[in-house]
Scaffold this motif. Structure first.
Motif, mmCIF file in Angstrom:
data_model
loop_
_atom_site.group_PDB
_atom_site.id
_atom_site.type_symbol
_atom_site.label_atom_id
_atom_site.label_comp_id
_atom_site.label_asym_id
_atom_site.label_seq_id
_atom_site.Cartn_x
_atom_site.Cartn_y
_atom_site.Cartn_z
ATOM 1 N N ARG A 161 0.848 -1.377 0.022
ATOM 2 C CA ARG A 161 0.008 -0.273 0.059
ATOM 3 C C ARG A 161 0.771 1.303 -0.180
ATOM 4 N NH1 ARG A 161 -3.399 -3.770 2.604
ATOM 5 N NH2 ARG A 161 -5.662 -3.635 1.757
ATOM 6 N N TRP A 162 0.371 2.124 -0.808
ATOM 7 C CA TRP A 162 0.901 3.627 -0.944
ATOM 8 C C TRP A 162 0.063 4.828 -0.778
ATOM 9 C CZ3 TRP A 162 6.566 3.434 -2.624
ATOM 10 C CH2 TRP A 162 6.989 2.336 -2.833
ATOM 11 N N VAL A 163 0.242 5.303 0.366
ATOM 12 C CA VAL A 163 -0.781 6.494 0.341
ATOM 13 C C VAL A 163 -0.007 7.561 -0.349
ATOM 14 C CG1 VAL A 163 -1.561 8.144 1.928
ATOM 15 C CG2 VAL A 163 -1.583 5.865 2.497
ATOM 16 N N ALA A 164 -0.988 8.230 -1.072
ATOM 17 C CA ALA A 164 -0.396 9.201 -2.587
ATOM 18 C C ALA A 164 -0.310 10.436 -1.827
ATOM 19 C CB ALA A 164 -0.865 8.883 -3.614
ATOM 20 N N THR A 165 -1.290 10.954 -1.047
ATOM 21 C CA THR A 165 -1.085 12.453 -0.779
ATOM 22 C C THR A 165 -1.336 12.841 0.670
ATOM 23 O OG1 THR A 165 -3.588 12.501 -1.204
ATOM 24 C CG2 THR A 165 -2.443 13.033 -3.035
ATOM 25 N N ASP A 166 -0.781 14.108 0.998
ATOM 26 C CA ASP A 166 -0.448 14.236 2.509
ATOM 27 C C ASP A 166 -1.902 14.209 3.244
ATOM 28 O OD1 ASP A 166 2.119 13.789 2.562
ATOM 29 O OD2 ASP A 166 2.647 15.904 2.578
ATOM 30 N N ASP A 167 -3.035 14.932 2.433
ATOM 31 C CA ASP A 167 -4.294 15.285 3.184
ATOM 32 C C ASP A 167 -4.777 14.066 3.743
ATOM 33 O OD1 ASP A 167 -4.628 14.109 0.727
ATOM 34 O OD2 ASP A 167 -6.491 15.182 0.154
#
Ligand code: NAP
Length: 280
Positions: free
Chosen positions: A244-250
């Protein structure tokens, strides 16, 4: 060394188009697929990008695009399942036909494209499949229950599939972006939502939820489609077995809360937001 080849779905705009450009910049041969190839004129001007038609709801178009990839390049190192759209609105207001379409594009289409490329990757004993989900594949939010259901399904499917394919040398990745406003995602979601028949009983809930969503929007990280493309590229070439790769900081605080706070604390926190009159 052979030039690596990637096939990407949904390249007419947004993450798909940005990802096609980035892989070409990094020396890959790119098969940039889309429903209407005329939308890919800019991409087609690049020597290393082949634009071709692929509608994830049309099995024949999938077979043709994959056969073209095999004939032209003789290999396929990565598949980026990016095509998708967001159905928004109250569940009860959403017609069944729309729900079916949501799952056909976001889930069944993704499965069909995956199934079509697997014989090539199996024969090579190598390949990476990157499935673009969303924060909505990690945590549930009201008013996007069908989109959330489709992305949760992709998350579960991908996690399970990753075990099946590992021994064949094929890796599966999940890229989870948060809100990125520069793509056409919001425009399509608004068009879809505008078609629903309103049920007045939901009006008080909608008014409260609007405040929560305004706060979420105010918290946006300003991530661009190019930032998400960088994460897709990094996930593709990463040699580890990270899924898993979370792509944005928000969305990072909410993803962390969902995954680490524990069920009771997390659900309490979320319910309070959508039922602000609950005593704390
Ligand atoms: P976008 O600009 O609307 O791009 C979506 C792409 O999917 C378009 O190229 C669209 O093609 C394509 N598509 C839709 N139905 C298709 C079908 N039946 N067959 C083939 N392609 C189809 O939005 P985006 O933000 O780049 O979205 C890309 C992915 O990221 C989606 O899976 C979305 O769920 C996910 N995502 C987006 C955000 C965000 O905030 N932007 C956040 C999290 C996840 P047409 O031009 O033909 O419609």
């Amino acid at each position: 060394m052979m030039t690596p080849t990637v096939l990407i779905t949904g390249c007419s705009s947004g993450f798909g188009a940005a990802t096609a450009r980035l892989f070409a910049d990094r020396g890959w041969s790119v098969v940039a697929t889309m429903r209407d190839p005329a939308s890919g004129d800019d991409l087609a001007r690049r020597d290393t990008i082949l634009v071709t038609r692929l509608d994830v709801q049309d099995a024949e178009s999938i077979a043709t695009a994959v056969a073209l990839t095999r004939d032209r390049f003789g290999r396929l190192d990565a598949l980026i399942n990016n095509a998708g759209f967001g159905l928004s609105g109250v569940f009860e207001e959403t017609p069944r036909t729309k729900i079916v379409e949501q799952f056909e594009v976001n889930l069944f289409g993704l499965m069909d494209v995956t199934r079509a490329v697997l014989p090539i990757m199996r024969q090579q004993r190598s390949g990476t499949i990157v499935n673009v989900t969303s924060g909505a594949g990690v945590f549930g939010l009201p008013l996007i229950s069908l989109y959330t259901a489709s992305k949760f399904a992709v998350e579960g499917f991908s996690e399970s599939l990753s075990y099946e394919l590992e021994t064949l040398g094929i890796r599966v990745r999940l890229v989870e972006p948060g809100g990125v406003t520069s793509t056409r995602f919001g425009e399509r979601a608004n068009t879809e939502a505008a078609q629903a028949e309103r049920i007045e009983d939901y009006a008080p809930f909608l008014a409260g939820a609007a405040q929560v969503f305004d706060a979420i929007r105010a918290n946006r990280s300003g991530a661009t489609m190019e930032d998400v493309a960088e994460v897709i590229f990094a996930a593709t070439i990463d040699p580890s077995d990270r899924l898993r790769w979370v792509a944005t900081d928000d969305i990072k605080p909410l993803v962390t809360a969902r995954r680490e706070a524990g069920e009771v604390r997390y659900m309490d926190m979320m319910r309070k937001q959508f039922r602000p009159n609950l005593s704390s």
